[in-house]
Design an enzyme around this catalytic site. Structure first.
Site, mmCIF file in Angstrom:
data_model
loop_
_atom_site.group_PDB
_atom_site.id
_atom_site.type_symbol
_atom_site.label_atom_id
_atom_site.label_comp_id
_atom_site.label_asym_id
_atom_site.label_seq_id
_atom_site.Cartn_x
_atom_site.Cartn_y
_atom_site.Cartn_z
ATOM 1 N N HIS A 142 -5.566 -6.818 -7.490
ATOM 2 C CA HIS A 142 -4.373 -6.256 -8.119
ATOM 3 C C HIS A 142 -3.771 -5.152 -7.231
ATOM 4 O O HIS A 142 -2.580 -5.188 -6.897
ATOM 5 C CB HIS A 142 -4.739 -5.686 -9.500
ATOM 6 C CG HIS A 142 -3.600 -5.025 -10.220
ATOM 7 N ND1 HIS A 142 -2.823 -5.701 -11.139
ATOM 8 C CD2 HIS A 142 -3.092 -3.783 -10.150
ATOM 9 C CE1 HIS A 142 -1.896 -4.879 -11.608
ATOM 10 N NE2 HIS A 142 -2.036 -3.708 -11.020
ATOM 11 N N GLU A 143 -4.607 -4.206 -6.828
ATOM 12 C CA GLU A 143 -4.093 -3.091 -6.009
ATOM 13 C C GLU A 143 -3.627 -3.585 -4.641
ATOM 14 O O GLU A 143 -2.704 -3.020 -4.057
ATOM 15 C CB GLU A 143 -5.157 -2.002 -5.844
ATOM 16 C CG GLU A 143 -5.670 -1.378 -7.149
ATOM 17 C CD GLU A 143 -4.588 -0.734 -8.004
ATOM 18 O OE1 GLU A 143 -3.524 -0.377 -7.466
ATOM 19 O OE2 GLU A 143 -4.801 -0.614 -9.226
ATOM 20 N N HIS A 169 -0.006 -4.289 -4.824
ATOM 21 C CA HIS A 169 0.804 -3.074 -4.645
ATOM 22 C C HIS A 169 0.855 -2.680 -3.169
ATOM 23 O O HIS A 169 1.910 -2.327 -2.640
ATOM 24 C CB HIS A 169 0.199 -1.909 -5.444
ATOM 25 C CG HIS A 169 0.423 -1.973 -6.922
ATOM 26 N ND1 HIS A 169 1.680 -2.053 -7.490
ATOM 27 C CD2 HIS A 169 -0.445 -1.935 -7.970
ATOM 28 C CE1 HIS A 169 1.571 -2.065 -8.818
ATOM 29 N NE2 HIS A 169 0.294 -2.004 -9.142
ATOM 30 N N GLU A 189 5.001 -3.740 -10.090
ATOM 31 C CA GLU A 189 3.976 -4.411 -10.898
ATOM 32 C C GLU A 189 4.036 -5.921 -10.666
ATOM 33 O O GLU A 189 3.009 -6.603 -10.704
ATOM 34 C CB GLU A 189 4.184 -4.058 -12.376
ATOM 35 C CG GLU A 189 2.999 -4.353 -13.269
ATOM 36 C CD GLU A 189 1.757 -3.502 -12.983
ATOM 37 O OE1 GLU A 189 1.854 -2.520 -12.225
ATOM 38 O OE2 GLU A 189 0.695 -3.845 -13.520
#
Lengths: 498, 498
Positions: B264-265, B268, B294
């Site tokens: 997930h990170e 980003h 997001e």
């Protein structure tokens, strides 16, 4: 109230210093390799904001107005340091600073390239330019401070240091060392004949060395709630007093270099951690200067960590962390032989406790003559060689790389800094003598690994005093006498004499 | 030239942002525990300098004057973003900002204390105060921007987002999800009956999990010359585009939470690393907004890393890094069951892909009513419970701790932020659909662990566009159609349907 304005300015400057210190430490420890360009840009911008805020013209008015205000003792001392910092920050015209920055950056870059090649001739024009600028800077600083030119340069690093005092102390020390070095070398030869150097049992895994270093830091008083240890290519002690960033580097074929380095940096760290917290945003709350800072690192490294008493405590830690066979058959005298090994050498940063001051005094003498115009840059190699031959008995005339090109200080325009190293060594020994009177069982405490009283003494006499006094006054207050070479000489005689 | 002044301002603000970002990441990863107070003071001072420089009155003149200057396309777009940022930064009077900061800080502190106790009644007065301030802020922002009050709040996080569009998209999605959730739960029950959940083979050593995470980051395109992975209590992606600071945390009893968090990170991080470097000091060069950000993390997490194609590639890496018996007997369907497990729950941050948007839509509806004055803070528990019962079939009326007290956003005064989470999920799915048209063998590439074309597509369509367009325009340009729920619905049906 004008003092309140200075106080508020102090908070702003502290914040920028905090950012610059942490960003600087982070750059050497955790930054991604591709982050350097933007980091440099950011730090340059922040340094510019710092300079603009620290040199704002209204500060002069605040300082003058604050002198008429009702201030307590600490505030009065703080005002003095605000003024000293302001004078130092504003005494060079912007035009000069720009010229100097451009010249020293170029000279440093050239030096990095040409030093490796030992190409003195190509480097000389750049150094001549730097020397001319340093003479100009010394004159500007002398005008602003009322000091002699070289004193004005030294005063940036150790406020209150004057050649009038240091010349005599260094001459005394130099006379002693020139005679003492051959004696000490002979003593060492005899000792090593009786007890030959023993071999190591490498490799020493980095993770175990790290645990050993942390144990040494903890024992000697490092506060891990206000600091940490990381790895960097060049070891340093940075960060801020509430979060000291210490680093070391490891090699796996031996562990003593890293351990001694860790203990040296711990000395710097203890000073920072011991500064008075309530003044951290005033210049008054900062460590006194480079010589005093070096005295704190050398106190831990030389007065404590290279002593037999300390190794009574430390040797079991070596076994605990690196294993019982890490240094097979070594006893304390073997370790002391190793960490206190002395030799005549060309390179200052590799020098030992006896030869290091001779490297420094050589530079101190040369840079005074360079600033005074009695020596030109082109004459450095011969002058350097003459002194190396006289003080250390070795010639560098055909080796500029390991002679006058070895240090970054002159290429970077830092004149007046070198004496701090040896002043630090002398101050450490003088503090050790004074401490021994107040703590007669200091040796026994070290053997137990108990540094409470030793650190409390240093906290009282040095750390908590921050910048209340000039360097010479702080020395006299802490030790009961002005700086002199006697205690350092006695220390060397005890350690290296017959 | 006034644009040049804005450009120069951009460099100064970028330096302060750089310092704040790195200091913030450092605080969570490497700061000594006792360094927090001074760090907070330093960051508050730097934030103050940032605000003072970003809101200086002369900037308004520079912006006006620059409008008359000959600017190229990028500069014209940059000027628009400079103006948008300046209006956002200056539209609240200082007096209001101080009142709001004091109130939300106090409310957040109270919330931390009272949430644990589930004490809604004691917390209510503070929240009422925050709601009153948010209404005042929405009115002030509406005045400055010409937008409706709630739109003006949302516009800070996702420029261009308007309730006029989002209400319809969310209503469509809500209708679908309310029906789809029971179906998907039934499908899951049936699947698990046929293939029961398998057990893990813990412990999973942290160092091995770290290597696994690094391998996953590397494979999905993280550039380690411009970033790194560390550990922090709350995982985040911070730092600066040239030095992205990503973190995770580890537990040794399972590894999927950390791995999915890392992926997930990484989403980003890829966005930040892919921003155009030459505009990094302009607002134009920044990531577009929270929803788009997001969408990039959820693209990696949901579109890539929870798919069967991805696990064809990833499962061997699990074996390689954690050992052949790390997940004994697990095949890809077992992993997908585990990472795509769904259930009705109270807590937004623990929710799955299907229920998460219902948590968000609930908050979006309530906060619109709160801002509009149609709902009072005292009425939240009943309104919350009614919607939870309707959307998720569970009641929170007796459990404020796991109901309206669960999030920090409202206590902290952040209204208009919640929709970004679900917009991100929808944008990710819509990008996935568009990408599949351009890269027909996307699934095969994922099975090979080849993310080159996938990342190049995102770099072209999203990352390199930075803040050139409003969020809705950027979506339309990247995907060929305005934001809608169809792609997300289709994605859920494929993954969770019969």
């Amino acid at each position: 109230m004008s003092f309140a304005k200075l106080d508020e300015l102090g908070h702003r400057l502290e914040a920028l210093e905090h950012a610059l210190s942490i960003l600087g430490a982070d750059e050497a420890t955790h930054m991604a390799v591709g982050g350097g360009e933007k980091r440099a840009e950011a730090m340059s911008q922040l340094a510019g904001m710092y300079h603009a805020q620290a040199t704002a013209p209204e500060i002069a008015d605040w300082i003058e107005a604050a002198k008429a205000e009702a201030l307590d003792t600490d505030q009065t001392l703080a005002l003095g340091e605000f003024e000293r910092n302001y004078v130092n920050a504003t005494c060079l015209p912007t035009e000069f600073v720009q010229r100097r920055t451009a010249a020293t950056m170029r000279s440093e870059q050239l030096w990095r390239d040409l030093r490796a090649k030992g190409d003195w001739d190509s480097f000389l024009p750049a150094l001549e330019g730097v020397v001319a600028l340093v003479r100009e800077e010394a004159a500007l600083r002398a005008d602003a401070t009322g000091l002699a030119p070289y004193d004005a340069l030294m005063d940036q690093y150790d406020p209150g240091n004057r050649t009038a005092e240091i010349d005599g102390v260094f001459a005394d020390l130099k006379g002693f060392l020139k005679d003492f070095l051959p004696t000490a070398l002979a003593v060492q030869e005899q000792r090593l004949a009786q007890r030959p150097r023993k071999s190591l049992n490498a490799p020493y895994p980095i993770e175990k060395q790290r645990e050993l270093g942390l144990a040494a830091m903890r024992a000697t008083g490092f506060d891990f709630t206000h600091g940490s240890l990381a790895v960097s290519h060049h070891p340093f002690c940075g960060g801020v007093p509430t979060d000291v960033r210490m680093t070391t580097r490891y090699r796996t074929d031996e562990f003593l270099t890293s351990l001694m380095g860790v203990l040296h940096e711990t000395g710097h760290a203890l000073y920072e951690q011991g500064l008075p917290k309530e003044w951290s945003h005033w210049p008054l709350g900062k460590a006194r200067g480079m010589g005093m800072h070096e005295s704190q690192s050398l106190f831990v490294e030389m007065q404590i960590a290279r002593s037999g008493d300390f190794w009574e405590f430390m040797l079991p830690l070596i076994h605990q962390h690196l294993g019982e066979t890490a240094i097979p058959g070594w006893d304390i005298p073997d370790i002391l032989s190793e960490v206190n090994f002395i030799e005549r050498g060309y390179i200052r940063v590799d020098a030992d406790e006896i030869t290091y001051p001779l490297h420094i005094i050589l530079r101190y003498e040369l840079e005074q003559d360079l600033v005074a115009g009695k020596l030109e840059a082109s004459q450095i190699p011969e002058a350097w060689d003459a002194k190396m031959t006289e003080y250390l008995g070795i010639s560098t005339i055909n080796d500029p790389k390991d002679g006058p090109m070895q240090d970054v200080h002159w290429p970077g325009g830092a004149f007046g800094y070198f004496p701090s190293y040896t002043l630090g060594a002398m101050i450490a020994a003088q503090l050790g003598s004074a401490m021994a009177k107040d703590i007669p069982d200091m040796g026994a405490q070290m053997r137990q690994g108990d540094f409470t009283a030793i650190n409390q003494w240093r906290a009282d006499k040095v750390w908590s005093q921050a910048s209340r006094y000039s360097t010479p006054d702080l020395i006299t207050r802490a030790t009961g006498e002005p700086l002199n070479a006697d205690h350092f000489k006695a220390h060397l005689k005890r350690r290296y004499g017959a």
